[in-house]
Every structure is written in structure tokens, then in C-alpha cells.
Write an enzyme that holds these catalytic residues in place. Structure first.
Site, PDB file in Angstrom:
ATOM      1  N   ASP A   8      41.782  35.314  47.912  1.00 32.78           N
ATOM      2  CA  ASP A   8      41.344  35.586  49.280  1.00 32.78           C
ATOM      3  C   ASP A   8      39.927  35.046  49.427  1.00 32.78           C
ATOM      4  O   ASP A   8      39.416  34.345  48.529  1.00 32.78           O
ATOM      5  CB  ASP A   8      41.477  37.091  49.621  1.00 32.78           C
ATOM      6  CG  ASP A   8      40.428  37.956  48.935  1.00 32.78           C
ATOM      7  OD1 ASP A   8      39.659  37.437  48.095  1.00 32.78           O
ATOM      8  OD2 ASP A   8      40.384  39.167  49.232  1.00 32.78           O
ATOM      9  N   CYS A  65      40.675  38.133  43.889  1.00 34.22           N
ATOM     10  CA  CYS A  65      40.092  38.705  45.106  1.00 34.22           C
ATOM     11  C   CYS A  65      38.754  39.314  44.702  1.00 34.22           C
ATOM     12  O   CYS A  65      38.211  38.953  43.659  1.00 34.22           O
ATOM     13  CB  CYS A  65      41.041  39.709  45.774  1.00 34.22           C
ATOM     14  SG  CYS A  65      41.445  41.178  44.817  1.00 34.22           S
ATOM     15  N   THR A  67      37.945  42.381  43.739  1.00 37.56           N
ATOM     16  CA  THR A  67      38.070  43.239  42.552  1.00 37.56           C
ATOM     17  C   THR A  67      39.240  42.872  41.645  1.00 37.56           C
ATOM     18  O   THR A  67      39.304  43.361  40.515  1.00 37.56           O
ATOM     19  CB  THR A  67      38.310  44.695  42.992  1.00 37.56           C
ATOM     20  OG1 THR A  67      39.506  44.714  43.797  1.00 37.56           O
ATOM     21  CG2 THR A  67      37.134  45.241  43.795  1.00 37.56           C
ATOM     22  N   HIS A  98      51.719  41.568  24.664  1.00 37.56           N
ATOM     23  CA  HIS A  98      52.432  42.849  24.665  1.00 37.56           C
ATOM     24  C   HIS A  98      53.195  43.113  25.958  1.00 37.56           C
ATOM     25  O   HIS A  98      54.269  43.709  25.930  1.00 37.56           O
ATOM     26  CB  HIS A  98      51.453  44.006  24.438  1.00 37.56           C
ATOM     27  CG  HIS A  98      50.923  44.074  23.029  1.00 37.56           C
ATOM     28  ND1 HIS A  98      50.274  45.176  22.533  1.00 37.56           N
ATOM     29  CD2 HIS A  98      50.957  43.163  22.015  1.00 37.56           C
ATOM     30  CE1 HIS A  98      49.915  44.952  21.264  1.00 37.56           C
ATOM     31  NE2 HIS A  98      50.317  43.724  20.937  1.00 37.56           N
ATOM     32  N   HIS A 133      57.898  45.015  21.672  1.00 34.23           N
ATOM     33  CA  HIS A 133      57.347  44.891  23.025  1.00 34.23           C
ATOM     34  C   HIS A 133      58.441  44.558  24.039  1.00 34.23           C
ATOM     35  O   HIS A 133      58.324  44.898  25.211  1.00 34.23           O
ATOM     36  CB  HIS A 133      56.237  43.842  23.047  1.00 34.23           C
ATOM     37  CG  HIS A 133      55.165  44.111  22.034  1.00 34.23           C
ATOM     38  ND1 HIS A 133      54.350  45.213  22.111  1.00 34.23           N
ATOM     39  CD2 HIS A 133      54.821  43.445  20.898  1.00 34.23           C
ATOM     40  CE1 HIS A 133      53.518  45.214  21.070  1.00 34.23           C
ATOM     41  NE2 HIS A 133      53.793  44.152  20.320  1.00 34.23           N
TER      42      HIS A 133
HETATM   43  C1  RB5 Z   1      37.996  41.907  50.611  1.00 35.29           C
HETATM   44  O1  RB5 Z   1      36.804  42.299  51.182  1.00 35.29           O
HETATM   45  C2  RB5 Z   1      38.322  42.774  49.411  1.00 35.29           C
HETATM   46  O2  RB5 Z   1      38.766  44.019  49.831  1.00 35.29           O
HETATM   47  C3  RB5 Z   1      39.342  42.093  48.520  1.00 35.29           C
HETATM   48  O3  RB5 Z   1      38.834  40.873  48.099  1.00 35.29           O
HETATM   49  C4  RB5 Z   1      39.779  42.811  47.272  1.00 35.29           C
HETATM   50  O4  RB5 Z   1      38.677  43.239  46.533  1.00 35.29           O
HETATM   51  C5  RB5 Z   1      40.792  43.847  47.439  1.00 35.29           C
HETATM   52  O5  RB5 Z   1      41.275  44.453  46.475  1.00 35.29           O
END
Ligand code: RB5
Length: 150
Positions: A8, A65, A67, A98, A133
Site C-alpha cells: 500500500d 504495508c 506494519t 516450519h 511440520h
Molecule cells: C495505512 O496507514 C496503514 O494502516 C497500513 O499501511 C497498515 O499498517 C495496516 O495494517
């Protein structure tokens, strides 16, 4: 190998870095976007990449993304996808050896470029170890089968 990649807006810059890195490792990269820092919704990109990997069009996928969490939750809704959200290289190796993960999810706001490259190295260079596994991964896939009613 053929490697799918998508991000993203939060992961766009790291996607560009990793795309070049993976190509330098000698793999073919299929880029599912996004192609700018303009705000987009991560599930759209997780879905496109995951459906393609699940069909066998690519061997493995990399999703990025902010996180890695939203991408991993979304990718794991697609049948056949085992997506692991990872922040260090040991986890990346274990995800292949695994868990037979076929998609790795990274957080561009969590890790730096060099750690991301190490994670990708481990993910692409390790194989599923099978044996005990396999029984466990088979059980994961049974959960998926039952929860989709067949
Ligand atoms: C976008 O701002 C953010 O929410 C996205 O990149 C991600 O971290 C979502 O899990």
C-alpha cells in the site's frame, strides 16, 4: 523463482527497494502495485497478490504495508495462502521451514531497508522441511477447509 510483490502507500518505497533487490538476486518479480505514495486500501493489494500466488502463478509473495499486519490478516483470508508477518530474519526462515508460508508480510514503518533485505533473503532461500511440520501445516489447511464449509 517468480516472486509476487505488492504494497500500500505505506509500503510503496520499501516495495521499490525490495523489487530491485529481488531482481538482483536473479528472480523474476511480478509487481501488483501500488505505484505511488497516494493513499490506497491494503486489502485490495493483498487480495490481488494472494489470489495470484494461490493459483500458482508465482512461487512466493511479498506484501508490505505500514506494519505488515493489515496485509497479513487480508492475505490469510485467501484460500491456500499462509502469510507470515515478520520483523526479523529468524522468523522469516522459520516461516518457510516450519510453516510453509507462501507469503511474507513486512512493516515498512517497523523495520529498515537492510533488515527487510535480510528477511527476504531468508524467505527466498529456505525450503519447507516437511516431516512433522507437514502434519501441522495440514492441520492448518484443515481449519481453512472447515471454516469455508468444504
Ligand atoms: C495505512 O496507514 C496503514 O494502516 C497500513 O499501511 C497498515 O499498517 C495496516 O495494517
Amino acid at each position: 523463482m517468480k516472486i509476487a510483490i505488492a504494497a500500500d502507500h505505506g509500503g510503496y518505497e520499501l516495495k521499490e527497494t525490495l523489487k530491485a533487490y529481488i531482481e538482483d538476486l536473479g528472480h523474476d518479480v511480478v509487481d501488483f502495485g501500488t505505484n505511488s505514495k497516494e493513499s490506497v486500501d491494503y486489502p485490495d493489494f493483498a487480495k490481488k497478490l494472494s489470489e495470484s500466488v494461490a493459483k500458482g502463478n508465482e512461487n512466493l509473495g511479498v506484501l508490505i504495508c505500514g506494519t505488515g499486519i493489515g496485509m497479513s490478516i487480508s492475505a490469510n483470508k485467501v484460500r491456500g495462502i499462509r502469510a507470515a508477518c515478520v520483523s526479523e530474519s529468524f522468523g522469516a526462515r522459520m516461516a518457510r521451514q516450519h510453516n510453509n508460508a507462501n507469503v511474507i508480510c513486512l512493516g515498512a514503518r517497523v523495520i529498515g531497508d537492510e533488515v527487510a533485505k535480510m528477511i527476504v533473503d531468508e524467505f527466498l532461500s529456505n525450503e519447507f522441511l516437511g516431516e512433522r511440520h507437514s502434519r501441522r501445516v495440514d492441520k492448518i489447511m484443515e481449519i481453512e477447509k472447515e471454516s469455508y464449509n468444504g
